[in-house]
Design a protein around this motif. Structure first.
Motif, short mmCIF file in Angstrom:
data_model
loop_
_atom_site.label_atom_id
_atom_site.label_comp_id
_atom_site.label_asym_id
_atom_site.label_seq_id
_atom_site.Cartn_x
_atom_site.Cartn_y
_atom_site.Cartn_z
N SER A 43 -11.35 -6.79 8.59
CA SER A 43 -12.08 -5.84 7.73
C SER A 43 -11.52 -4.43 7.89
O SER A 43 -11.40 -3.70 6.91
CB SER A 43 -13.58 -5.84 8.08
OG SER A 43 -14.13 -7.10 7.84
N ASP A 170 -13.14 -8.98 0.93
CA ASP A 170 -13.51 -9.18 2.32
C ASP A 170 -14.83 -9.95 2.39
O ASP A 170 -15.88 -9.41 2.09
CB ASP A 170 -13.65 -7.83 3.02
CG ASP A 170 -13.84 -7.97 4.51
OD1 ASP A 170 -13.84 -9.11 5.01
OD2 ASP A 170 -13.99 -6.93 5.17
N THR A 172 -17.44 -10.71 4.09
CA THR A 172 -18.10 -10.32 5.33
C THR A 172 -19.41 -11.04 5.56
O THR A 172 -19.86 -11.15 6.68
CB THR A 172 -18.40 -8.80 5.33
OG1 THR A 172 -19.08 -8.50 4.12
CG2 THR A 172 -17.12 -8.00 5.41
MG MG Z 1 -14.79 -8.64 8.97
#
Ligand code: MG
Ligand code: ADP
Length: 251
Positions: A43, A170, A172
Motif C-alpha cells: 500500500s 489496492d 485493502t
Molecule cells: Mg496494504
C-alpha cells in the motif's frame, strides 16, 4: 502506448524505510498483480506513486511515458492519468454519486474548461450500462450505508469515468466478501484493454481467479522478491510465502 516505469523506488514514512528498491514497468494493456504478506509495503508503494504526501520517495524514479512524475502533486499525477482506487472509504452524506463524479471530472479538467452536462450524463449512463449498474445507483449518497460491494461498484464507476492510463488498485479491505470481489473483478475485466495498465494489489489469490493477471510479483519486506505469470499466484495459494522468502534469502 503508455508506460509507467518504477525504477529502484525507495519509500519512507516517518523515519522508517518501507519500500526498499522496487523496479517494475507496466505497459498499457497489461495487468500486474502484486501479492505479499501484510506489512510488506504494498500500500505504501501505491500511495507513494500516486503522490500521497505522507509517503516520501527517498530514492528512485517514477516515469510516466519516460517523464518523471515526482515533482508533481497528487492531483497533477491524477490528471496525467495515474489513478489510485479504493482510497476513499469515507461517507459524503448528501452528495450523490452522480454529482461526486462530476466534481471529480471537473477537478481534472484544465482551468476555464467546463463539463458539458448532457455529454456527462450520456457518458455516465454508457459506463453504467457497460458495468451493468442500475441507474438508481447514481442518486445514492457517496458511500452512505453502502455495502462492501456497493463501495467497490462506486469506485469502479469512478475509474470508468476518469479513464486513467494507469490504475493502481489496492485491495485493502480484508473483510471483502465474494460478491464484492466479483464486482471488482467484473469491473476490471470490463475496463481492461489496450489503453489501460493495471497494478492490482491483493493478498487474495482468489481475486486472481477472476482477474487473470499478465504478471504476478511477490513483495516481501519492501522488495519484489519474485515475479512470474499467474501460476505463481496459484503456487502462493497452496504453499504460502515461506518458500519465496527462503529462496530469496539463499539467492
Ligand atoms: Mg496494504
Ligand atoms: P501492506 O500494504 O503490504 O500490508 P503497508 O504499506 O500498509 O503494507 O505497510 C508497510 C509497513 O509500513 C508497515 O509496517 C506499516 O505499519 C508501515 N506504515 C505504513 N503506513 C504508515 C504510516 N502512515 N505511518 C507509519 N507507518 C506506516
Amino acid at each position: 502506448m503508455s508506460s509507467l516505469e518504477i525504477r529502484n523506488l525507495h519509500v519512507s514514512t516517518g523515519d522508517k524505510e518501507i519500500v526498499k528498491g522496487v523496479s517494475l514497468t507496466i505497459n498499457s494493456g497489461e495487468v500486474h498483480a502484486i501479492m505479499g504478506p501484510n506489512g510488506a509495503g504494498k500500500s505504501s508503494m501505491a500511495k507513494a506513486i500516486a503522490g500521497h504526501p505522507d509517503y516520501l520517495i527517498t530514492e528512485g524514479e517514477v516515469l510516466l511515458d519516460a517523464k518523471s512524475v515526482l515533482e508533481m502533486e497528487s492531483d497533477e499525477r491524477a490528471r496525467a492519468g495515474i489513478f489510485l482506487a479504493f482510497q476513499y472509504p469515507s461517507e459524503v452524506p448528501g452528495v450523490s454519486i452522480a454529482n461526486f463524479l462530476r466534481a471529480a471530472i471537473q477537478a481534472r479538467m484544465a482551468e476555464g474548461e467546463e463539463i458539458d452536462a448532457a455529454a456527462y450524463y450520456k457518458r455516465l449512463y454508457e459506463k453504467m450500462d457497460l458495468l451493468k449498474i442500475d441507474r438508481k445507483f447514481t442518486s445514492r449518497s457517496v458511500n452512505e450505508g453502502f455495502s462492501g460491494g456497493e463501495k467497490k461498484r462506486s469506485e469502479i464507476l469512478q475509474m470508468a469515468m476518469l479513464e486513467p492510463r494507469f490504475a493502481l488498485m489496492d485491495e485493502t479491505d480484508s473483510g471483502l466478501d465474494i460478491d464484492a470481489l466479483k464486482i471488482v473483478a467484473e469491473g476490471v475485466n470490463h475496463l481492461r484493454g489496450p489503453n489501460l495498465g493495471v497494478l492490482l494489489i491483493t493478498h487474495y489469490q482468489r481475486l486472481l481467479n477472476y482477474i487473470v493477471p499478465d504478471h504476478v510479483h511477490v513483495m516481501i519486506d519492501g522488495r519484489l522478491v519474485k515475479s512470474g505469470d499467474r501460476t505463481l499466484a496459484l503456487e502462493l495459494e497452496s504453499k504460502g510465502y515461506g518458500w519465496v522468502k527462503k529462496e530469496f534469502a539463499n539467492a
